[in-house]
Design an enzyme around this catalytic site. Structure first.
Site, short mmCIF file in Angstrom:
data_model
loop_
_atom_site.label_atom_id
_atom_site.label_comp_id
_atom_site.label_asym_id
_atom_site.label_seq_id
_atom_site.Cartn_x
_atom_site.Cartn_y
_atom_site.Cartn_z
N GLY A 39 -29.17 69.80 14.49
CA GLY A 39 -28.89 69.15 15.75
C GLY A 39 -28.97 70.15 16.89
O GLY A 39 -29.76 71.09 16.87
N CYS A 40 -28.13 69.96 17.89
CA CYS A 40 -28.13 70.80 19.09
C CYS A 40 -27.90 72.26 18.74
O CYS A 40 -26.88 72.61 18.13
CB CYS A 40 -27.05 70.32 20.04
SG CYS A 40 -26.74 71.43 21.43
N PHE A 41 -28.82 73.14 19.11
CA PHE A 41 -28.66 74.55 18.73
C PHE A 41 -27.54 75.24 19.49
O PHE A 41 -27.06 76.28 19.08
CB PHE A 41 -29.95 75.34 18.81
CG PHE A 41 -30.79 75.22 20.06
CD1 PHE A 41 -30.23 74.94 21.30
CD2 PHE A 41 -32.17 75.41 20.00
CE1 PHE A 41 -31.01 74.85 22.45
CE2 PHE A 41 -32.97 75.33 21.14
CZ PHE A 41 -32.38 75.05 22.36
#
Length: 221
Positions: free
Chosen positions: A55-57
């Site tokens: 997902g969002c890094f």
């Protein structure tokens, strides 16, 4: 829409998704991963690399940075068809890249098994092409292996977690060989530490980070 433009309603949806997160850390397979010992005989001068899409890094970078033995975490893109993609291009979902964190670690301090344990705690691997309110193939769950041992461990633990029914739904994590890694723009690096007062950091990243620290309290720097 870029994450910086998330409205309050979107943040609430993300929080709701986080609240429904599975408790994989209660499974026997997770315990086996997390208890795997690092190799004390490994030459500390020679580090190894692991690459994960979860997902969002911004979120995963902040979590992996906490672990002893992790010497560097870089946010970037992997698994696509466009050279040197920009964040804006990746966000369209048309480049094929996943947001990833590339983790440099010392195997004499932390094992790849332990990093896999951190990976499975850091996100929900049963969500296909999304994490919470973030939708698109760029947010897919992925393990990009750097050698056959990493591949075998990833496949082994995914099968074991599925066989144990550690999650209500099957794991959809993609396991594939590493591809060219493109570091994200400078403003994405060390994002949480540099932007901790931002609403997204406080309302989305911080709760995930607090849980992560509780699960790995004995492995933190």
């Amino acid at each position: 829409m870029l994450k910086k433009m998330l409205a309050a309603a979107c943040v609430l949806l993300q929080l709701a998704a986080c609240g429904q997160k599975n408790h994989v850390e209660q499974s026997k397979t997770f315990s086996k991963m997390n208890e795997s010992q690092a190799n004390p005989n490994h030459d500390a001068a020679h580090t190894s690399i692991a690459t994960f899409g979860a997902g969002c890094f911004w979120c995963t970078e902040a979590q992996f940075q906490q672990l002893k033995g992790v010497t560097k975490v870089v946010s970037g893109y992997m698994g696509g068809t466009v050279k040197n993609p920009t964040y804006k291009e990746v966000c369209t979902g048309n480049t094929g890249h996943a947001e990833v964190t590339q983790v440099t670690f010392d195997p004499s301090v932390v094992s790849y098994d332990e990093l896999l344990a951190a990976f499975f705690v850091s996100h929900d691997p049963t969500q296909l092409n999304r994490q919470g309110n973030d939708y698109g193939t760029q947010y897919r769950s992925a393990i990009f292996y750097h050698n056959e041992e990493q591949k075998e461990k990833a496949m082994h633990y995914i099968k074991a977690l599925n066989d144990e029914h550690a999650y209500p739904s099957p794991i959809v994590t993609e396991v594939t060989a590493e591809e060219p890694f493109y570091p994200a723009e400078d403003y994405h690096q060390d994002y949480y530490n540099q932007n901790g007062s931002q609403p997204y950091c406080q309302m989305v990243i911080q709760p995930k980070l607090e849980k992560f620290k509780k699960v790995f309290k004995d492995k933190l720097k």
